[in-house]
Design a protein around this motif. Structure first.
Motif, short mmCIF file in Angstrom:
data_model
loop_
_atom_site.label_atom_id
_atom_site.label_comp_id
_atom_site.label_asym_id
_atom_site.label_seq_id
_atom_site.Cartn_x
_atom_site.Cartn_y
_atom_site.Cartn_z
N VAL A 208 0.81 -1.23 0.00
CA VAL A 208 0.00 0.00 0.00
C VAL A 208 0.85 1.28 0.00
O VAL A 208 0.61 2.18 -0.82
N PRO A 209 1.87 1.42 0.87
CA PRO A 209 2.67 2.66 0.83
C PRO A 209 3.36 2.88 -0.51
O PRO A 209 3.45 4.02 -0.99
N ILE A 210 3.84 1.80 -1.14
CA ILE A 210 4.51 1.94 -2.43
C ILE A 210 3.53 2.31 -3.53
O ILE A 210 3.82 3.17 -4.38
N VAL A 211 2.35 1.69 -3.51
CA VAL A 211 1.32 2.05 -4.50
C VAL A 211 0.89 3.50 -4.31
O VAL A 211 0.72 4.24 -5.29
N TRP A 212 0.73 3.93 -3.07
CA TRP A 212 0.38 5.30 -2.77
C TRP A 212 1.46 6.26 -3.27
O TRP A 212 1.17 7.35 -3.80
N LEU A 213 2.71 5.86 -3.10
CA LEU A 213 3.82 6.74 -3.47
C LEU A 213 3.95 6.87 -4.98
O LEU A 213 4.13 7.97 -5.50
N TYR A 214 3.84 5.74 -5.70
CA TYR A 214 4.12 5.77 -7.13
C TYR A 214 2.86 5.79 -8.00
O TYR A 214 2.96 5.99 -9.19
#
Length: 214
Positions: A208-214
């Motif tokens: 989730v944090p990576i999807v949110w970031l990119y």
């Protein structure tokens, strides 16, 4: 270079190990059950190389420099050559670590140790390195909170480590995790008592944090 080599062997070891895990989950009672043991043995060798490479940096070079020659080279310290985006981030023990990224690389040592002792089924050492890995990953989340990009990566790392620890804890200590049967993550209520089921969802949320970031 040392951290790159350690990371390469750590990734390769986990990849090879998980191939064996996948085989075991699908053909648990097959006559070719030694496929899992073969993959685990190969993974142990690769993880041991990663652990030794990372450990040689922190336990040999860094420790010797800190104890014997740190004061001599204090004014001529090698500048931080890592990316500008993390130079300003705080870190622990400045007399030992060169900067945030150097402190962050300690995570590789703890993580490879955790996986190595998991594969070797050495419970005490696994508990020690799992605890150190979790504590360091939580600290990195705290230290990077003022830098959004690094903080998102730190959250993903923490959730990934937490999922790994839950999975391994189930294999070591939970009575319902002995049999590694492949079951659906969503439509398999019997999996609720299996910590691997919970760990699999933690790995999903780690994205989730990576999807949110990119």
């Amino acid at each position: 270079l040392i951290h790159a080599v350690a990371s390469l062997f750590w990734v390769a070891g986990n990849w090879w190990w998980m191939i064996g895990e996948n085989w075991d989950s699908k053909f648990h009672d097959a006559a070719e059950g030694d496929v899992y043991d073969l993959h685990t043995s190969g993974a142990v060798v690769m993880l041991a190389v990663a652990f030794a490479a990372s450990g040689s940096y922190f336990l040999v070079w860094k420790l010797a420099k800190f104890l014997f020659i740190n004061t001599i080279l204090e004014d001529a310290e090698t500048p931080d050559l890592f990316s500008e985006m993390v130079k300003e981030l705080p870190f622990r023990v400045p007399s030992f670590f060169m900067g945030y990224r150097d402190y962050h690389n300690l995570h590789i040592f703890f993580w490879t140790g955790k996986d190595l002792f998991w594969a070797l089924e050495l419970k005490f050492l696994w508990c020690l390195f799992a605890g150190l890995t979790l504590l360091l990953s939580m600290d990195l989340v705290f230290l990077s909170q003022k830098h959004f990009v690094e903080n998102m990566h730190s959250w993903t790392t923490f959730l990934w480590v937490l999922a790994n620890v839950v999975w391994a804890f189930g294999e070591f200590f939970a009575p319902f995790d002995d049999y590694d049967s492949a079951e659906d993550m969503i439509y398999a209520p019997s999996n609720y008592s299996n910590l691997r089921w919970w760990a699999s969802w933690m790995l999903v949320f780690a994205l989730v944090p990576i999807v949110w970031l990119y």
